[in-house]
Design an enzyme around this catalytic site. Structure first.
Site, PDB file in Angstrom:
ATOM      1  N   CYS A  37       0.818  -1.214   0.000  1.00 27.37           N
ATOM      2  CA  CYS A  37       0.000   0.000   0.000  1.00 27.37           C
ATOM      3  C   CYS A  37       0.850   1.261   0.000  1.00 27.37           C
ATOM      4  CB  CYS A  37      -0.940   0.000   1.203  1.00 27.37           C
ATOM      5  SG  CYS A  37      -0.125  -0.346   2.746  1.00 27.37           S
ATOM      6  N   ASP A  54       2.663   2.446   2.495  1.00 27.23           N
ATOM      7  CA  ASP A  54       2.783   3.092   3.804  1.00 27.23           C
ATOM      8  C   ASP A  54       4.228   3.038   4.309  1.00 27.23           C
ATOM      9  OD1 ASP A  54       0.109   3.390   3.692  1.00 27.23           O
ATOM     10  OD2 ASP A  54      -0.383   2.102   5.392  1.00 27.23           O
ATOM     11  N   CYS A  82      -2.474   4.926   6.259  1.00 23.21           N
ATOM     12  CA  CYS A  82      -3.899   4.997   6.571  1.00 23.21           C
ATOM     13  C   CYS A  82      -4.123   5.046   8.086  1.00 23.21           C
ATOM     14  CB  CYS A  82      -4.606   3.772   6.000  1.00 23.21           C
ATOM     15  SG  CYS A  82      -4.089   2.251   6.789  1.00 23.21           S
ATOM     16  N   CYS A  84      -1.306  -3.689   8.441  1.00 19.06           N
ATOM     17  CA  CYS A  84      -0.894  -2.513   9.225  1.00 19.06           C
ATOM     18  C   CYS A  84      -0.286  -2.951  10.561  1.00 19.06           C
ATOM     19  CB  CYS A  84      -2.085  -1.594   9.485  1.00 19.06           C
ATOM     20  SG  CYS A  84      -2.852  -0.975   7.990  1.00 19.06           S
TER      21      CYS A  84
END
Lengths: 139, 230
Positions: free
Chosen positions: A37, A39, A64, A107
């Site tokens: 993603c 990140d 996010c 995450c």
């Protein structure tokens, strides 16, 4: 997708945002990323050389809400723990605490990787023999 | 969604019972509509999986098949065939959208060939959590910090020309990096298309890491462009 109340709380009031002196021997820095993603997460710890207790933990995450909440929670949890106790934290603990949905599990993985990378960096600086596990995670 | 089934297994047409080696939307022998299961996005267009695609031909074939699947043509067909024509239309649309777009096509083929990419595999590769080089991470992180600083300065009504200039410079640099990645990807397309299985495996790995790199870069470019433009 709806975030859980805990994620929203950490997102709105992230704990321990900031940075520590990267050059200090007492500080370990972990910079990790999730290519899926894009990140990026930096987590830093300041370890008391006598007691090996993590006295300070700071993070900065670009990503996010779940990534921010996971790293915020991670810093809360590792503060006051010894280095070896901090390594016991698993991403599944974070998933449970924040009620992360399956698509956001990565995450929590990122946060666990960040803890391991920061501890790995601190160990390297201080010549502490690394366990095989920590070495793998630090790369 | 991915519909990766073994397309090497011959399937029999439900109507004329003649076996075919690949699944297409219509039986090549009796022209009857076929159920959507069994194939992949490439077989929908009677293509073997490859990366350099003739986009004009793909579009022509898309329109031809769309017309053939039109509900009007199934007005007198059985309920089963009507149902298949709708499902096939959905599959055809997904297939076309995926194959015409270079990055989505590349990701799709890599998944089809067994590479673990995309969110559903995030974090599974525990032995190798960061497939992106540390120096790129470092740079991405630094630039994000600068972006933060600029947004913050804006909020209190200050504009730092030096910061603006360095972000513009960074934007140009990262745009060039994305272009490099795209060129490298195109090289790998040709490499993959023309090679045997052993070369293909290493080509796939290269493409996976190029796509990883590209995701960071394009996220960052999006944010930089947004901040500079605001």
């Amino acid at each position: 997708m709806a975030y859980s109340d805990k994620v929203i709380d950490h997102y709105n009031n992230p704990r321990n945002v900031g940075q520590l002196d990267k050059a200090s021997t007492e500080v370990g820095t972990g910079l990790v990323g999730a290519p899926e993603c894009g990140d990026v997460m930096r987590l830093q710890i300041r370890v008391n050389p006598e007691t090996q207790v993590i006295e300070e933990a700071k993070f900065k995450t670009f990503g996010c809400g779940s990534a921010i909440a996971s790293s915020s929670l991670a810093t809360e949890w590792i503060k006051g723990k010894t280095v070896s106790d901090a390594l016991e934290i698993k991403n599944t603990d974070i998933v449970k605490e924040l009620s992360l949905p399956p698509v956001k599990i990565h995450c929590s993985v990122l946060a666990e990787d960040a803890i391991r990378a920061a501890i790995g960096d601190w160990k390297k600086k201080n010549g502490v023999a690394e366990t095989a596990d920590a070495t793998a995670a630090a790369h | 969604m991915l519909n990766v089934l073994d397309s090497a297994v011959p399937v029999e047409c439900w109507s004329c019972s003649i076996g075919q080696s690949t699944t297409t939307l219509f039986c090549p022998h009796c022209s009857k509509i076929q159920p959507p299961s069994g194939g992949n996005y490439f077989t929908v267009f009677s293509l073997t999986p490859h990366l350099n695609i003739d986009l004009a031909a793909l579009e022509t074939e898309f329109h031809r098949l769309s017309r053939k699947l039109h509900p009007d043509r199934f007005a007198r067909a059985t309920d089963q065939e009507k149902e298949w024509s709708l499902a096939d239309t959905a599959l055809l649309n997904d297939a076309y959208r995926t194959l015409k777009e270079p990055l989505r096509r590349t990701e799709y083929l890599l998944k089809l060939e067994g590479s673990e990419i995309g969110e559903e595999f995030a974090g599974k590769d525990k032995a190798n959590p960061s497939r992106v080089p540390a120096d790129l991470l470092e740079e991405v992180f630094e630039l994000n910090m600068q972006l933060d600083e600029m947004r913050m300065a804006r909020k209190v009504g200050e504009e730092d020309p030096a910061l603006h200039a360095s972000l513009t410079e960074a934007k140009n640099k990262f745009e060039a990096m994305v272009n490099d990645v795209d060129q490298d990807l195109r090289k790998e397309w040709t490499n993959w298309d023309q090679s045997d299985q052993t070369v293909r495996q290493s080509s796939q790995n290269k493409m996976v890491s190029l796509l990883d790199r590209r995701r960071y870069l394009s996220n960052l470019l999006r944010d930089v462009t947004e901040t500079l433009g605001a």
